[in-house]
Design an enzyme around this catalytic site. Structure first.
Site, PDB file in Angstrom:
ATOM      1  N   SER A   1     -34.241   6.977  -5.252  1.00 18.95           N
ATOM      2  CA  SER A   1     -33.203   7.329  -4.274  1.00 18.95           C
ATOM      3  C   SER A   1     -33.703   8.022  -3.021  1.00 18.95           C
ATOM      4  O   SER A   1     -33.022   8.003  -1.991  1.00 18.95           O
ATOM      5  CB  SER A   1     -32.134   8.205  -4.946  1.00 18.95           C
ATOM      6  OG  SER A   1     -32.732   9.378  -5.476  1.00 18.95           O
TER       7      SER A   1
ATOM      8  N   LYS B   1     -28.839   8.525   1.384  1.00 15.83           N
ATOM      9  CA  LYS B   1     -27.689   9.290   1.853  1.00 15.83           C
ATOM     10  C   LYS B   1     -27.142   8.836   3.203  1.00 15.83           C
ATOM     11  O   LYS B   1     -25.958   9.006   3.498  1.00 15.83           O
ATOM     12  CB  LYS B   1     -28.049  10.772   1.926  1.00 15.83           C
ATOM     13  CG  LYS B   1     -28.151  11.467   0.586  1.00 15.83           C
ATOM     14  CD  LYS B   1     -26.792  11.703  -0.035  1.00 15.83           C
ATOM     15  CE  LYS B   1     -26.875  12.636  -1.235  1.00 15.83           C
ATOM     16  NZ  LYS B   1     -25.545  12.927  -1.799  1.00 15.83           N
TER      17      LYS B   1
END
Length: 406
Positions: free
Chosen positions: A304, A53
């Site tokens: 992720s 992110k």
């Protein structure tokens, strides 16, 4: 509709170089053998803040004007986007406010505050926090950093796709976690602009399949719940921009179950020596459960993020052990006389199962007089081993109920 381009992603790569680190693309012999393919793990759980992110947040913040920087930034997030925004803002001396759902993991809340952001807890899921953040933004004039439905954010996430192609030019398939869709939108644009034949496939939690529902309906729709241990992709409404890009660039989206996710988290710990959160494990869950045909293909799994609460991890480990046959819970009734429990334990030991816990209850109206109810948790090798243990118990005449907690 504005479209994300390869040039946008390449510009983002130049913009965020000082904010991020290039994460490894690790070849896994273990998972390659299991899946009959060539598996590579893109380890974004090793990224700064523990998640991809920070890439999108850093790209967005790098493009703010002086006036926008003065007014600060605001974001809504279940945790990973929060930390990315907080870090990127602190690097630029920009005030940041993050609205997080009350259900966000404590570790992510503390980490976000540690990066210097003002954290406000509101609502049960991401979408509740989003609405609150927009209310605050309207009053303060801060720039809202959307976690996925923003071209600059999508471009930042797309830099992962560029790194994959630089490290593995002949990749065949890339499996990507999907929540709101920003990560897969950026990756798909980057990869397919350069290698159109590469498959890019999204993986969602079945309990939070907002993008799958959007594609089925032809437009983003609000799903009733997004209750999944993969909190990083627990989004009830897919993005408008991301929806349009996924329709154009992504080959397919499949879903995985909660048990499949928990088993993948456990597998990454044991087999890859890597800690991943629920959202970071869905690509592996899809590969291990043949949700996508990757036979004889060079396949990249995007891991992720790795920001997971330690207490929650303990629950997931227990669930994962149950799911893949490594742990078994059963209950039986024994005559309440000396030596009967010992006989049962000897029988289990002969089958080489390890007793983890034993609970014996006499004083319960459901237990016959002069009997005791015994509940055991056993450590086993796999489901075949469990059946062998249960067969021995059955042949010895013990009544039982298996997996009462599973």
């Amino acid at each position: 509709m504005e479209n994300l381009t390869l040039m946008n992603v390449q510009e983002a790569q130049a913009n965020i170089g000082s904010y991020i680190q290039r994460t490894p693309l690790d070849h896994s012999q273990t998972y390659s053998k299991i899946t009959n393919s060539e598996i590579y793990l893109k380890l974004e759980n090793m990224q700064k803040t523990g998640s991809f992110k920070v890439r999108g947040a850093a790209n967005k913040i790098s493009k703010l004007t002086s006036l926008e920087k003065k007014h600060g930034v605001i974001a809504s997030s279940a945790g990973n986007h929060a930390q990315g925004v907080a870090l990127a803002a602190s690097r630029g001396g920009i005030p940041a406010t993050i609205v997080m759902p009350e259900s966000a993991p404590i570790a992510k809340i503390d980490a976000t505050r540690g990066y210097g952001a003002n954290v406000i807890l509101y609502g049960n899921v991401y979408d509740d926090a989003y609405e609150k953040a927009k209310e605050i933004q309207a009053v303060t004039g801060a720039t809202f950093i959307h976690p996925f439905d923003d071209l600059d954010v999508m471009a930042g996430q797309g830099t992962i796709g560029l790194e994959i192609l630089e490290d593995l030019p002949d990749v065949d398939t890339v499996l990507v976690p999907v929540g709101g869709g920003g990560l897969i939108s950026g990756i798909a644009v980057a990869i397919k602009s350069l290698r159109p034949k590469v498959r890019v496939i999204g993986i969602q939690a079945a309990e939070a399949a907002s993008m799958s529902e959007a594609l089925r309906s032809g437009h983003p729709i609000l799903i009733d719940t997004a209750n999944t241990l993969a909190d990083g992709i627990a989004v009830k409404l897919a993005g408008e921009l991301t929806f349009d890009h996924i329709k154009q660039w992504v080959d397919d989206i499949v879903t995985v179950t909660e048990d499949e996710i928990s088993a993948a988290i456990l597998s990454l710990m044991e087999r890859a020596k890597s800690i991943a959160e629920g959202a970071g494990s869905v690509a592996l869950a899809a590969a291990l459960n043949a949700k996508v045909d990757i036979t004889q293909q060079k396949t990249v799994l995007v891991i992720s993020g790795g920001n997971i609460d330690v207490n929650f991890l303990a629950q997931i480990i227990e669930r994962g052990l149950l799911t893949n046959g490594r742990s078994m819970v059963f209950r039986t009734i024994l005559p309440d006389r000396p030596g009967n429990l010992e006989k049962l334990l000897i029988l289990i030991a002969k089958e080489r199962a390890n007793v983890l816990t034993v609970e014996q209850v006499r004083y319960d109206l459901s237990v016959p007089l002069r009997y005791a109810r015994v509940t055991m948790t056993l450590e086993t090798l796999n489901y075949e081993h469990q059946e062998k243990v249960l067969q021995s118990i059955r042949e010895a005449g013990y009544p039982f109920q298996k997996d009462i907690r599973h």
